[in-house]
Every structure is written in C-alpha cells, then in structure tokens.
Design an enzyme around this catalytic site. Structure first.
Site, PDB file in Angstrom:
ATOM      1  N   ALA A 160     -68.594  63.555  51.525  1.00 28.92           N
ATOM      2  CA  ALA A 160     -69.442  64.605  50.943  1.00 28.92           C
ATOM      3  C   ALA A 160     -70.257  65.326  52.020  1.00 28.92           C
ATOM      4  O   ALA A 160     -70.513  64.773  53.086  1.00 28.92           O
ATOM      5  CB  ALA A 160     -70.380  63.975  49.907  1.00 28.92           C
ATOM      6  N   LYS A 186     -68.588  58.325  51.633  1.00 28.68           N
ATOM      7  CA  LYS A 186     -69.312  58.561  52.880  1.00 28.68           C
ATOM      8  C   LYS A 186     -70.108  59.854  52.726  1.00 28.68           C
ATOM      9  O   LYS A 186     -69.549  60.943  52.738  1.00 28.68           O
ATOM     10  CB  LYS A 186     -68.348  58.707  54.070  1.00 28.68           C
ATOM     11  CG  LYS A 186     -69.107  58.673  55.399  1.00 28.68           C
ATOM     12  CD  LYS A 186     -68.347  59.294  56.547  1.00 28.68           C
ATOM     13  CE  LYS A 186     -68.483  60.780  56.636  1.00 28.68           C
ATOM     14  NZ  LYS A 186     -69.862  61.303  56.801  1.00 28.68           N
ATOM     15  N   GLU A 261     -62.481  70.213  48.160  1.00 32.50           N
ATOM     16  CA  GLU A 261     -63.422  71.274  47.745  1.00 32.50           C
ATOM     17  C   GLU A 261     -63.987  71.859  49.030  1.00 32.50           C
ATOM     18  O   GLU A 261     -64.829  71.235  49.674  1.00 32.50           O
ATOM     19  CB  GLU A 261     -64.567  70.681  46.925  1.00 32.50           C
ATOM     20  CG  GLU A 261     -64.145  69.971  45.661  1.00 32.50           C
ATOM     21  CD  GLU A 261     -63.765  70.918  44.549  1.00 32.50           C
ATOM     22  OE1 GLU A 261     -63.984  72.139  44.694  1.00 32.50           O
ATOM     23  OE2 GLU A 261     -63.226  70.438  43.547  1.00 32.50           O
ATOM     24  N   CYS A 295     -71.738  76.632  48.578  1.00 28.14           N
ATOM     25  CA  CYS A 295     -70.373  77.123  48.763  1.00 28.14           C
ATOM     26  C   CYS A 295     -70.035  78.250  47.807  1.00 28.14           C
ATOM     27  O   CYS A 295     -69.118  79.023  48.061  1.00 28.14           O
ATOM     28  CB  CYS A 295     -69.395  75.968  48.621  1.00 28.14           C
ATOM     29  SG  CYS A 295     -69.696  75.038  47.117  1.00 28.14           S
ATOM     30  N   GLU A 394     -67.670  82.295  56.579  1.00 28.42           N
ATOM     31  CA  GLU A 394     -68.764  81.623  55.895  1.00 28.42           C
ATOM     32  C   GLU A 394     -69.952  81.505  56.860  1.00 28.42           C
ATOM     33  O   GLU A 394     -69.797  80.968  57.957  1.00 28.42           O
ATOM     34  CB  GLU A 394     -68.284  80.238  55.466  1.00 28.42           C
ATOM     35  CG  GLU A 394     -69.177  79.583  54.471  1.00 28.42           C
ATOM     36  CD  GLU A 394     -68.622  78.246  53.988  1.00 28.42           C
ATOM     37  OE1 GLU A 394     -67.965  77.537  54.766  1.00 28.42           O
ATOM     38  OE2 GLU A 394     -68.865  77.916  52.815  1.00 28.42           O
TER      39      GLU A 394
HETATM   40  P1  NAD Z   1     -68.353  69.409  57.161  1.00 30.79           P
HETATM   41  O1  NAD Z   1     -66.942  69.709  56.823  1.00 30.79           O
HETATM   42  O2  NAD Z   1     -68.810  69.553  58.551  1.00 30.79           O
HETATM   43  O3  NAD Z   1     -68.699  67.918  56.757  1.00 30.79           O
HETATM   44  C1  NAD Z   1     -68.475  67.422  55.448  1.00 30.79           C
HETATM   45  C2  NAD Z   1     -68.333  65.915  55.523  1.00 30.79           C
HETATM   46  O4  NAD Z   1     -67.168  65.616  56.274  1.00 30.79           O
HETATM   47  C3  NAD Z   1     -69.491  65.194  56.199  1.00 30.79           C
HETATM   48  O5  NAD Z   1     -69.716  63.974  55.506  1.00 30.79           O
HETATM   49  C4  NAD Z   1     -68.937  64.914  57.583  1.00 30.79           C
HETATM   50  O6  NAD Z   1     -69.500  63.765  58.191  1.00 30.79           O
HETATM   51  C5  NAD Z   1     -67.472  64.680  57.287  1.00 30.79           C
HETATM   52  N1  NAD Z   1     -66.549  64.908  58.403  1.00 30.79           N
HETATM   53  C6  NAD Z   1     -66.706  65.741  59.463  1.00 30.79           C
HETATM   54  N2  NAD Z   1     -65.630  65.646  60.280  1.00 30.79           N
HETATM   55  C7  NAD Z   1     -64.786  64.739  59.721  1.00 30.79           C
HETATM   56  C8  NAD Z   1     -63.518  64.204  60.095  1.00 30.79           C
HETATM   57  N3  NAD Z   1     -62.894  64.591  61.203  1.00 30.79           N
HETATM   58  N4  NAD Z   1     -62.947  63.297  59.280  1.00 30.79           N
HETATM   59  C9  NAD Z   1     -63.561  62.892  58.146  1.00 30.79           C
HETATM   60  N5  NAD Z   1     -64.759  63.354  57.747  1.00 30.79           N
HETATM   61  C10 NAD Z   1     -65.370  64.263  58.528  1.00 30.79           C
HETATM   62  O7  NAD Z   1     -69.219  70.272  56.140  1.00 30.79           O
HETATM   63  P2  NAD Z   1     -70.810  70.339  56.027  1.00 30.79           P
HETATM   64  O8  NAD Z   1     -71.298  71.138  57.177  1.00 30.79           O
HETATM   65  O9  NAD Z   1     -71.374  68.988  55.768  1.00 30.79           O
HETATM   66  O10 NAD Z   1     -70.977  71.159  54.662  1.00 30.79           O
HETATM   67  C11 NAD Z   1     -70.844  72.530  54.605  1.00 30.79           C
HETATM   68  C12 NAD Z   1     -69.449  72.940  54.151  1.00 30.79           C
HETATM   69  O11 NAD Z   1     -69.151  72.314  52.898  1.00 30.79           O
HETATM   70  C13 NAD Z   1     -69.330  74.407  53.913  1.00 30.79           C
HETATM   71  O12 NAD Z   1     -68.109  74.880  54.418  1.00 30.79           O
HETATM   72  C14 NAD Z   1     -69.328  74.518  52.379  1.00 30.79           C
HETATM   73  O13 NAD Z   1     -68.729  75.658  51.878  1.00 30.79           O
HETATM   74  C15 NAD Z   1     -68.627  73.289  52.003  1.00 30.79           C
HETATM   75  N6  NAD Z   1     -68.931  72.926  50.616  1.00 30.79           N
HETATM   76  C16 NAD Z   1     -67.967  73.114  49.659  1.00 30.79           C
HETATM   77  C17 NAD Z   1     -68.230  72.805  48.334  1.00 30.79           C
HETATM   78  C18 NAD Z   1     -67.180  72.990  47.273  1.00 30.79           C
HETATM   79  O14 NAD Z   1     -67.352  72.458  46.189  1.00 30.79           O
HETATM   80  N7  NAD Z   1     -66.095  73.707  47.525  1.00 30.79           N
HETATM   81  C19 NAD Z   1     -69.485  72.293  47.977  1.00 30.79           C
HETATM   82  C20 NAD Z   1     -70.438  72.115  48.971  1.00 30.79           C
HETATM   83  C21 NAD Z   1     -70.147  72.433  50.289  1.00 30.79           C
END
Ligand code: NAD
Length: 509
Positions: A160, A186, A261, A295, A394
């Site tokens: 998440a 996680k 998502e 998002c 974004e």
């Molecule tokens: P992110 O992709 O950087 O991180 C999301 C999660 O993934 C975190 O828990 C992070 O620790 C984990 N992560 C990062 N690298 C990883 C890897 N290599 N392997 C496994 N896990 C990994 O995103 P963020 O900065 O935390 O959140 C913002 C993003 O989330 C934006 O792009 C937003 O649009 C998106 N978002 C989408 C929705 C939806 O429902 N579509 C909802 C909320 C946020």
C-alpha cells in the site's frame, strides 16, 4: 509547529504485527526507519524495518491461519468483521490523530473521510462476506449437476502507498479476509501507524491470529520478497505505475494473480452549459483534497471556451483563500505534503512549467512559521500545452492545470489523451452531454457534476496505465476468490455415451 502524536508511543519500536502480536523487525537491509511529521520535519517515531526474514515469518503465520479461517462459515467471518467495525469506530479519534500525524493531512479530512470511510468499508465487507455469488446450480448437461464454489485464493500479499494509509489497508485487508483468505500487508515505510492499529483492532475483535499480518519495510527489501514469496498466491498493490510494472513482472514468475491500482491524471471537463459556481468549487476541492496526493484528484481541467476566463478567475480566487497550516488544527484546509523531498519534486514540475505555461496563483512554498514544513501553495497553471509534463504526468501535489476547448468532441478527446484512466468528471446540465461523456471517457469512474466522492458499494479501480482490478464493492470481494466449477455425474452409468468420441467400446460389438 511540532506535533508529535502520542499514539506512536503505543507501539514501542514494534512496527510489525505477526501472528496476532506486535513484534520487532530484524532491520533487514534498511535497519531503522523514521516516521516524520511533515509539518515540522521532525521524526515522531523510529522503528526497525522488516526484511526478508520478517516477511517469511508473516507469510508463515498467514499460511498457518489459512485452513481454519477458510473453513469458517461466511456468517462467522461476517460476525468477526462486524466486531472489527465496532472496535475501529471506538478508536476513531486515535486513528484520525495518528493518520494526521504521519501524513500531515488536515485533521478534518482524517476525521470526516478517512476514518468513517474505513469503518463503513468494514461494515460493508462484513455484509459482503455472506454474499457468495455465482451461476445457479443446475443440469446444464442433462446428465450432470454443475455448481460453482467460490474459494479463497490463499495467502494474499498486499502493498500500500502513503497517501491514505488507513483506507488503503482497509481496501486491501477487508475483501481478502471476508472471502476467507489470510493476508500480509506491507504499508508504506513512511506511514505504518494506522495499518498497525487496524491489525491490532482485528486481533482485539477476535480475528484469529495470523489472519491479518503487517510487515513494515521498504519496497526493494520487504516488498519484492513478499510479492515473489512462493507461499503468496496473490499480490494486490496500490501505488505508482512504475512500481506496479515491476510487481507484475515479479508476480509473473510465480503465475500469481495480480491486482494493480496505479497512478492517475484525472480530467475535469466543463461544458459551456455547466453550473459555473459548482464547477469552480468542485475543481478546487477535487484538486486540493489530501494536498492533491490523491490518485483520483482533478489534475487537468478542460473548460469550454465561453466559461474559460470566468473559471480560471474563480478557481484562482478560491485557491488564494485556502488556509495552509497546522494539520492538527480543525481550521486548517491544506497541510504539508508527505515529505520535503516530494514537495521539492512538485515545486520542480511547476518551475519547469513556467517555461510553457502561466502560473495564475501559487507556485511557491510558504515562508514564515510554515517554512519548516513540506508545504506548497495551491497552484493553478493556465495555458500548458496538452503534451507538456504538467498535463501528461502525475504531479501528486496541489497543482491544477486548466486548458480551453471548443467542440464537445475535442474536449473529450483531450481528456482521454494521457496514458492514465483512473477517474474523470464531466460538468454539464445537458443529459445527453453527460451521457456522451460517461460513455466516452476511458476511466474506472466517471463523475457527473461532482468529483471525488466514493461509496463502499461501488468499485474503485482503473483502466489503461492506471491498472486493473477493483477495490471496494462486491467486485473486489470476487477478485479475492477462486471460482471453481464442480460438475457431478447424475447417471451412475459406467460406459458413457460421450466416450465414443474418444474410443469405440468393442465389448458392445
Ligand atoms: P510507490 O509506488 O512509490 O509505493 C507504493 C508502495 O510500494 C509502498 O509501500 C512502497 O514501499 C512499495 N514499493 C516501492 N518499490 C517497490 C518494489 N520495487 N517492490 C515492491 N514494493 C515496492 O507509490 P507511493 O509514492 O507510495 O504512492 C503514490 C502513488 O500511488 C501515486 O502514483 C498514486 O497515484 C498511487 N495511488 C493509486 C491509487 C489507486 O487506487 N489507483 C490509490 C492511491 C495511490
């Protein structure tokens, strides 16, 4: 300006919930990590992160809990989730304060949206647990009875983001456990507090140990190990499109079910017959909610030429009235962004945009007593070309780009012209235009004359580069189940007629 939430203290240094207990992490490759209050830049909590060994322990706990939880009746699972809704409701104020402390989101938003939304989601999935749907059992072949079983998929591994940590934990955990799976979640390493509180609440509500587990670590260290773990049957991820691609590739190795998502760049299309006041207020609320770190936030307003100037002036005026401040103050409209580094990324996009667009308002970080926080003023960009960075990518901050259009088809075509497809809105009093927009816009959700509201009964999820799979609603519940067809012979005939298509039964000659 330093607001340390005492709720962090309840965890000591245990940032993980495994087998029903709060546990310390091994540290993994990262060692320790901080939860930072973005309003002050001060660390409010230090914890030891999870590495592969902690993920292994959590998956083992989830696997051990699976047979009993999967065998519980839908009614028993429903009762446990109803109790969970009650426990969460009882700790609503603590949850709201923790969410605000770790994210910097205004306490009004935490109290009125994040927490009640989570309680409502929990109550919804308590009901959904009893709604196993499928095609009716029948003799679709005259000699057989066919029926559908909906079975849990197994151990689910979920990841998440930081923007709505509590709601994201709920959206992942609830459909999974309602359907009889067990889960390892996680949360983002930046915002673990409310996911841990959610898991504690689940234990308090009597969900068996190991049904809900939390491991807090970084993506490359804990996240990738969770996705690739051989005992994890399904991966459900919310986060950026770039990380989503990586996760889908990792999951492909184990042919795992994947639910993604991802990012968004929602258009906000205003036709010339729209209620201008409604569109102006809607655009400001929908672009600034959660500091624009949403998002589905409105990021690109396309306004039909006759309303364009008035819309730009109205939005800029309202944006200038927005009160930045201490997120724990109920009078604050806009808190800091999640980190100083993220604020700097947002600021850099706006600085580059000065080369191709007009900054109508905002475009700076406040000084004075807010200077220590990761704040950024609400920003309106006018005249950015359709294929510029600010319109295509974004930004995830309080930045709205506004562009004019002439014909209805042109407006809808521009709205569809990004890689993303999570959400969109159309503003019009004409039922045919509204119908055209709802059919044309490629997005998981299209709002008419509003932008942002969600309900537990309806799905949330994307199209195109915004991913696939649904959160909330019975659609998400179904995604966490495996459909099994059982086909049972009714004839008790040993030598069946259809065998002739494979071999000739010589004994009959
Ligand atoms: P992110 O992709 O950087 O991180 C999301 C999660 O993934 C975190 O828990 C992070 O620790 C984990 N992560 C990062 N690298 C990883 C890897 N290599 N392997 C496994 N896990 C990994 O995103 P963020 O900065 O935390 O959140 C913002 C993003 O989330 C934006 O792009 C937003 O649009 C998106 N978002 C989408 C929705 C939806 O429902 N579509 C909802 C909320 C946020």
């Amino acid at each position: 300006m330093h607001h340390v939430s005492d709720v962090a203290e309840r965890f000591g240094t245990a940032a993980h919930h495994i087998g029903g207990r709060a546990v310390e992490g091994s540290g993994g490759a990262t060692g320790t990590h901080f939860v930072v209050d973005p309003a002050s830049g001060q660390a409010v909590w230090t914890y030891r992160t999870a590495g592969p060994a902690d993920v292994d322990a959590a998956v083992a706990a989830a696997r051990a809990a699976l047979p009993e939880w999967a065998a519980a009746s839908p009614g028993e699972r429903s009762q446990a989730l109803h109790r969970l809704a009650g426990v969460l409701d009882g700790m609503a104020e603590d949850l709201a304060r923790a969410e605000t402390a770790q994210c910097g989101k205004p306490i009004r938003l935490s109290r009125e949206f994040d927490v009640p939304g989570t309680v409502d989601n929990t109550a919804f999935f308590a009901g959904a647990a009893r709604q196993l749907q499928g095609v009716a059992a029948a003799e679709y072949s005259p000699d057989h009875t066919s029926y559908i079983r909906r079975e849990p998929v197994g151990v689910v591994g979920s990841i998440a983001p930081w923007n709505y940590p509590l709601q994201m934990a709920a959206w992942k955990i609830l459909p999974a456990v309602a359907a009889g799976n067990t889960i390892v979640l996680k949360p983002s390493e930046l915002t673990p507090l409310t996911s841990l509180m959610f898991a504690q609440a689940a234990t308090e509500a009597g969900l068996p140990d190991g049904v809900v587990n939390i491991v807090t670590g970084t993506g490359p260290d804990a996240g990738e190990h969770l996705v690739a773990h051989p005992d994890v049957a399904m991966t459900s991820f919310t986060g950026s499109t770039a990380v989503g691609r990586r996760i889908a590739a990792l999951a492909a190795g184990g042919v795992k079910r994947v639910h993604l998502e991802l990012g968004g760049k929602a258009p906000f299309v205003v036709f010339d017959d729209a209620d201008l006041e409604a569109a102006v207020h809607g655009a400001v609320a929908a672009s600034l909610i959660n500091g624009g770190q949403d998002c589905t936030a409105a990021t690109r307003a396309y306004v039909q030429r006759p309303l364009y100037d008035a819309f730009v002036a109205g939005v800029a005026d309202l944006m200038r009235d927005v009160r930045l401040g201490d997120p724990s103050d109920p009078d604050t409209d806009l808190g800091p962004l999640i980190t100083h580094a993220h604020r700097d990324r947002v600021a850099a996009v706006v600085e580059r945009a000065r080369g191709y667009a007009t900054v109508v308002t905002g475009g700076a970080a406040p000084g004075g007593e807010l200077a220590a926080g990761a704040y950024y003023f609400p920003t309106l960009l006018a005249g950015a070309p359709q294929h510029s960075e600010a319109v295509q990518q974004e930004i995830f901050g309080p930045v709205l780009a506004v562009l004019p259009f002439d014909g209805d088809d042109e407006g809808l075509a521009l709205a569809g012209d990004t890689p993303y497809g999570l959400a969109a809105s159309a503003w019009t009093r004409d039922v045919y235009r509204a119908g055209l927009a709802s059919r044309t816009l490629a997005a998981g959700c299209v709002w008419i004359n509003d932008h942002i509201p969600i309900v537990s009964e309806m799905p949330h999820g994307g199209a195109k580069a915004s991913g696939y799979g649904k959160d909330m609603s019975l659609y998400s519940f179904e995604e966490y189940t495996q459909v099994k067809h059982v086909m049972s012979d009714n004839t008790a005939v040993a030598r069946k007629d259809w065998h002739r298509t494979v071999f000739t039964d010589r004994s009959h000659r």
